[in-house]
Design an enzyme around this catalytic site. Structure first.
Site, mmCIF file in Angstrom:
data_model
loop_
_atom_site.group_PDB
_atom_site.id
_atom_site.type_symbol
_atom_site.label_atom_id
_atom_site.label_comp_id
_atom_site.label_asym_id
_atom_site.label_seq_id
_atom_site.Cartn_x
_atom_site.Cartn_y
_atom_site.Cartn_z
ATOM 1 N N GLU A 1 0.825 -1.226 0.000
ATOM 2 C CA GLU A 1 0.000 0.000 0.000
ATOM 3 C C GLU A 1 0.853 1.267 0.000
ATOM 4 O O GLU A 1 0.660 2.166 0.825
ATOM 5 C CB GLU A 1 -0.968 -0.009 1.187
ATOM 6 C CG GLU A 1 -1.980 -1.121 1.090
ATOM 7 C CD GLU A 1 -3.132 -1.021 2.096
ATOM 8 O OE1 GLU A 1 -3.046 -0.231 3.048
ATOM 9 O OE2 GLU A 1 -4.119 -1.758 1.916
ATOM 10 N N GLU B 1 -5.545 -8.354 -0.649
ATOM 11 C CA GLU B 1 -6.270 -8.098 0.607
ATOM 12 C C GLU B 1 -7.725 -7.848 0.257
ATOM 13 O O GLU B 1 -8.032 -6.898 -0.476
ATOM 14 C CB GLU B 1 -5.710 -6.882 1.357
ATOM 15 C CG GLU B 1 -4.371 -7.126 2.016
ATOM 16 C CD GLU B 1 -3.903 -5.955 2.887
ATOM 17 O OE1 GLU B 1 -4.748 -5.292 3.522
ATOM 18 O OE2 GLU B 1 -2.685 -5.716 2.917
#
Ligand code: AHR
Length: 497
Positions: A173, A292
């Protein structure tokens, strides 16, 4: 009038399902590792401290891949802290979550654990506080046979043969301002390219995953993918996407519709990847690592003691409605089997997870365990391109939400057809009419459902309120299979030749 129709033909295949879409994720976060998969001294712990009761549930889930060690954690992790004699390993402040990391579990313990539960690792490198040098050292430690500093250190630590870890995430991320040393898209693209280059020079057999957007709602979504991918294209194989759904505004019909956003997110990422491929006139196709995904909101705001070790963080207790949303997300992933090659239910134990544990006590299945369990165990083979027609509804956020959400999978040998269907309607049952164009001799042999629960029903260590019900499989009349889907239900229908 509510209705749902689906037409299936064995020849209309979207693509072969890559079994890695049934992956999961373990981060050094809360009680995922400590008190989750690893708890020396627990009555069910083996000689390595791995909880065998938890391992048994993970084996049931049949996860072929587990991403590790983060997540946000990885962006501040010094992997060298987690190898060698345990009594010499440093305790460190962990800045992503505000806890203390004891480092008693690290790379070698994780690899041993993977073997014990029968899964493969998907390793992430730190591209936050660190960079290409530490990443290639970790890879040399893990995958090089011997005769160099790092590979010999692995041997000294008791592991003679290289691990041969195939899949590597280039950070986590990196588009998010919450990430340690978050980067701009071009800056990240350069770092990822140089890191992947060094890593592939170290071991040309590996595959790398570029960080895509950490959510569909990021302001930089789209631009982030195209900019960073264009720079790193030659050295990466997949781009990641992350998505978590919530019901923060307690609006059930809207929450049940959220799989639509998963569908839209996947399609948009595919467009971004293909745009870059087209722009570069490249023959190489980049696919998606949806590494995710889940529902996540119940535990937000839960308090814990700052800098404590393995506190109760992100321990969402999932309800029946969450299981239905997970079922629709899983359907979307299956429907896009041609481009989503890796997916990780985030996470696996205690932290936004299908499995919960008590320290020193029981382990049990959360509600979301079931839709994942059935897909992972039964949806292997080819994803079929169904032609669907269903009544629709609107919410304040979404329009034209299909009342029934489906996916269909034909086994590799062509003898088993598995249909997954979620009825989102909160009041009415709907009959799913499946037209079987060329499935001569196929008979429905099983209909299993999650149904008849209150949306708020949960499972605990002592009571499993949300569990599958075995139903009477319907009949095929001519070419039509009729299946009654109860209001708010998840269903799996199996047909065999
Ligand atoms: O899975 C929990 C967290 O969600 C991960 O650490 C991070 O990557 C994401 O924001």
């Amino acid at each position: 009038m509510k209705y749902a129709k689906m037409t299936l033909c064995s020849e209309y295949k979207t693509g072969k399902i890559d079994e890695r879409i049934y992956g999961s994720f373990i981060e050094h976060l809360g009680r995922a590792v400590y008190g989750g998969i690893y708890e020396p001294g627990h009555p069910a712990a083996d000689k390595d401290g791995f909880r065998t009761d938890v391992s048994a549930l993970i084996k049931e889930l049949n996860v072929p891949l587990v991403r590790y060690p983060g997540g946000n954690f990885v962006s501040g992790y010094n992997w060298e802290d987690g190898i060698g004699p345990v009594n010499l390993r440093p305790r460190k402040l962990e800045l992503a979550w505000g806890t203390t990391e004891p480092n008693t579990f690290g790379t070698d313990e994780f690899m041993k654990w993977c073997k014990a539960v029968g899964t493969e690792p998907m390793m992430a490198v730190n591209l936050g506080t660190r960079g290409p040098d530490e990443a290639r050292n970790l890879l040399e430690y893990c995958n090089h046979p011997g005769g160099t500093y790092w590979s010999d250190l692995r041997k000294k630590n008791g592991v003679a043969s290289p691990y041969g870890i195939k899949l590597w995430c280039l950070g986590n991320e990196m588009d998010g301002p919450w990430q340690m040393c978050h980067k701009e898209a071009a800056e990240y693209g350069r770092t990822a390219l140089e890191t992947a280059k060094l890593m592939k020079w170290t071991d040309p057999s590996i595959e790398t995953v570029l960080c895509g957007s950490s959510s569909y709602s990021m302001k930089t979504f789209g631009e982030w993918e195209t900019t960073s991918l264009d720079i790193a294209y030659d050295s990466v194989d997949y781009v990641s996407m992350h998505q978590y759904h919530s019901n923060n505004d307690n609006y059930l019909e809207n929450f049940l519709a959220k799989g639509v956003e998963t569908e839209n997110f996947i399609k948009s990422v595919v467009s971004a990847l293909d745009y870059v491929q087209g722009k570069r006139h490249s023959k190489k196709q980049i696919n998606i690592s949806f590494d995710e995904w889940n529902v996540w909101y119940h535990s937000n705001g839960a308090k814990f003691e700052k800098w404590s070790e393995a506190p109760h963080i992100l321990e969402d207790v999932y309800n029946f409605a969450d299981a239905l949303v997970v079922g629709t997300m899983m359907n979307a992933i299956i429907r896009h089997a041609d481009r989503v090659k890796i997916a990780c239910l985030a996470q696996l134990v205690n932290v936004i997870a299908p499995i919960m544990t008590e320290n020193g006590g029981k382990a049990w299945k959360q509600t979301i365990f079931y839709p994942f369990f059935f897909a992972s165990n039964y949806a292997r083979g080819y994803s079929l391109q169904a032609i669907t027609e269903t009544s629709k509804y609107d919410t304040r956020w979404y329009t034209d939400v299909p009342d029934v959400d489906t996916s269909a999978v034909l086994s590799e040998d062509g003898n088993e057809l598995v249909i997954f269907a979620v009825n989102r309607d909160v009041k009415d049952s709907i009959t799913l009419e499946t037209k079987l164009l060329d499935f001569e001799g196929f008979k429905p042999v099983r209909h299993v459902a999650l149904e008849g629960c209150d949306p708020e029903d949960i499972n605990t260590a002592d009571e499993e309120k949300v569990r599958p019900t075995e139903k009477t499989a319907g009949d095929v009349d001519g070419k039509i299979l009729k299946t009654k889907l109860e209001p708010m239900s998840w269903n799996m229908i199996v047909l065999k030749k």
